[in-house]
Motif scaffolding. Structure first.
Motif: not given
Length: 461
Positions: A30-52
């Motif tokens: 319920d906080g800032h950037c909740a569930r960031q670790e769960r986000v995987r973009v389907p079909g992406a060869e590479f992704q980088r996630s940032a909490c801003l």
């Protein structure tokens, strides 16, 4: 990964995770950037996630998470932008074989950005880059506002970009066809990524964009209405197999630069009387380049020597027209050329509500040869009830020119924001937008940041 231009991380950056190694733990659900670790973009060869701390251009300027240079000219200098929208940004790319996009040092196309604010309203807005720009191009024009309203946001570089985009693909029309495919791909992936973060899919998904992004909006609502609830088309490019299209309106501009066409010839091609003061700029910055690269995309056999394997190595070479295009006649070209355009052509058969805006002084995509025609196509397909069409008096193709001609032009962006609000009211509350009309410029007030669709005279089709 090497970050673009070696810019140091801003103080606002709180956490970064890259797919591959185990991601860092996200914030509480319920906080800032909740569930960031769960986000995987389907079909992406590479992704980088940032909490801003701020996903808008105000917070991201000077960081690798936007590109203000690629936004140049699209908005007026005094445009006010919202700020203070914390959340998650995901940058990455889908598998692709071309590498025109050097953003982040990746040299890989099919790059995307997805932004998910902490305070979500349940919606998603999708767009594609205008012109031959890249995924951050409309951050100030579109992303900032919709994020502030609570929407998640996704943008694609369309799978190829830059003046040499026509080199992508193996047959005529492949590069532009990929734009549509990449937009569909990102929409599907972003909907699932959003569901991973918030626990359910978007309740509403809107497609929008300017110029080529407007074309993508038209095409998506015609071909994949099941993915969207509506769209706003900001001066979208029109492609039809038999014309009009860019290859029927632009050759006369090259002929004018060569001294073999008169002003009357431009009027006949659809360019508006009263837009003449904009022609010298467009002659230097747009006309020759646009004609040669799109002709190379759909009709490479016409002049294989120009532009050849590249549109040019210097700015002057890139902007210079091909002399042969002064006599280009699309109507006389082989059927194979028309078939290449037909692969990406529009029909007018939209399947969801859509609002179109077009400036009456557009000197790149003249209204008479573009949105006027497309509105008629929609009507002829029996879809007029799903469409509203607003002419912005004093509007031209890019709002940045307002700063040069403040007494002659007005920015379209504030009218676009009003149109987006009107679309949401139409879709979500059943409130019909104003009828088709010409939106006038108020005699007073902040024309850069305000526009009422009601401040207009009714117009028919």
């Amino acid at each position: 990964m090497r970050l673009s231009r070696g810019v140091p991380l801003a103080a606002a950056l709180l956490a970064v995770t890259v797919t591959g190694p185990a991601p860092a733990a996200g914030a509480a659900d319920d906080g800032h950037c909740a569930r960031q670790e769960r986000v995987r973009v389907p079909g992406a060869e590479f992704q980088r996630s940032a909490c801003l701390a701020d996903l808008t251009t105000t917070g991201l300027a000077g960081t690798p998470y936007t590109d203000t240079a690629d936004q140049a000219g699209l908005t007026a200098k005094d445009t006010r932008s919202p700020s203070g929208v914390p959340g998650i940004q995901v940058d990455g790319y889908f598998p692709d074989t071309s590498g025109f996009n050097a953003t982040h040092g990746w040299h890989h196309d099919a790059q995307f950005v997805i932004r998910m604010p902490d305070h979500w309203n349940g919606g998603l807005v999708v767009t594609g880059a205008p012109g031959t720009r890249r995924q951050y191009a409309v951050d100030r024009a579109i992303s900032d506002q919709v994020l502030a309203l609570g929407y998640a946001y996704a943008a694609t570089d369309k799978g190829n970009n830059g003046a040499d985009f026509y080199r992508d693909g193996s047959r005529p029309g492949d590069a532009v066809a990929e734009w549509n495919e990449r937009t569909t791909q990102l929409t599907r992936a972003a909907r699932r990524a959003v569901a991973q973060r918030y626990g359910h899919a978007p309740r509403r998904t809107y497609m929008t964009g300017m110029s080529n992004g407007g074309y993508l909006t038209r095409w998506q609502l015609e071909n994949h209405p099941e993915l969207y609830d509506g769209g706003v088309d900001w001066e979208g490019a029109l492609w039809t197999a038999d014309g009009p299209n860019l290859l029927t309106s632009l050759p006369v501009t090259v002929a004018r630069a060569a001294g073999s066409a008169r002003d009357e010839d431009l009027y006949a091609a659809g360019f508006a009387r009263g837009s003449e003061f904009l022609w010298p700029y467009h002659e230097k910055a747009y006309w020759g380049l646009t004609q040669k690269v799109y002709r190379a995309e759909f009709d490479p056999s016409y002049d294989p020597g120009c532009p050849g394997p590249s549109a040019g190595g210097t700015v002057e070479q890139i902007l210079a027209p091909c002399a042969s295009d002064a006599t280009y006649d699309y109507s006389s070209r082989p059927a194979s050329v028309h078939r290449a355009v037909a692969r990406v052509a529009l029909t007018g058969r939209i399947g969801r509500p859509m609002i179109t805006l077009h400036g009456d002084l557009d000197a790149l995509l003249p209204q008479a040869a573009d949105s006027d025609v497309y509105a008629r196509m929609i009507d002829e397909r029996g879809r007029g009830g799903l469409h509203r069409y607003y002419t912005v008096l004093g509007g031209t193709h890019v709002d940045g020119l307002y700063d040069t001609y403040p007494d002659r032009l007005r920015p379209i962006l504030p009218c676009y924001r009003s149109a987006f609000d009107a679309l949401v009211g139409w879709v979500e509350r059943g409130t019909p937008p104003p009828s088709d009309r010409a939106v006038t410029r108020s005699a007073s007030g902040d024309v850069v940041n305000s526009c009422s669709l009601d401040d207009a005279a009714a117009r028919g089709r």
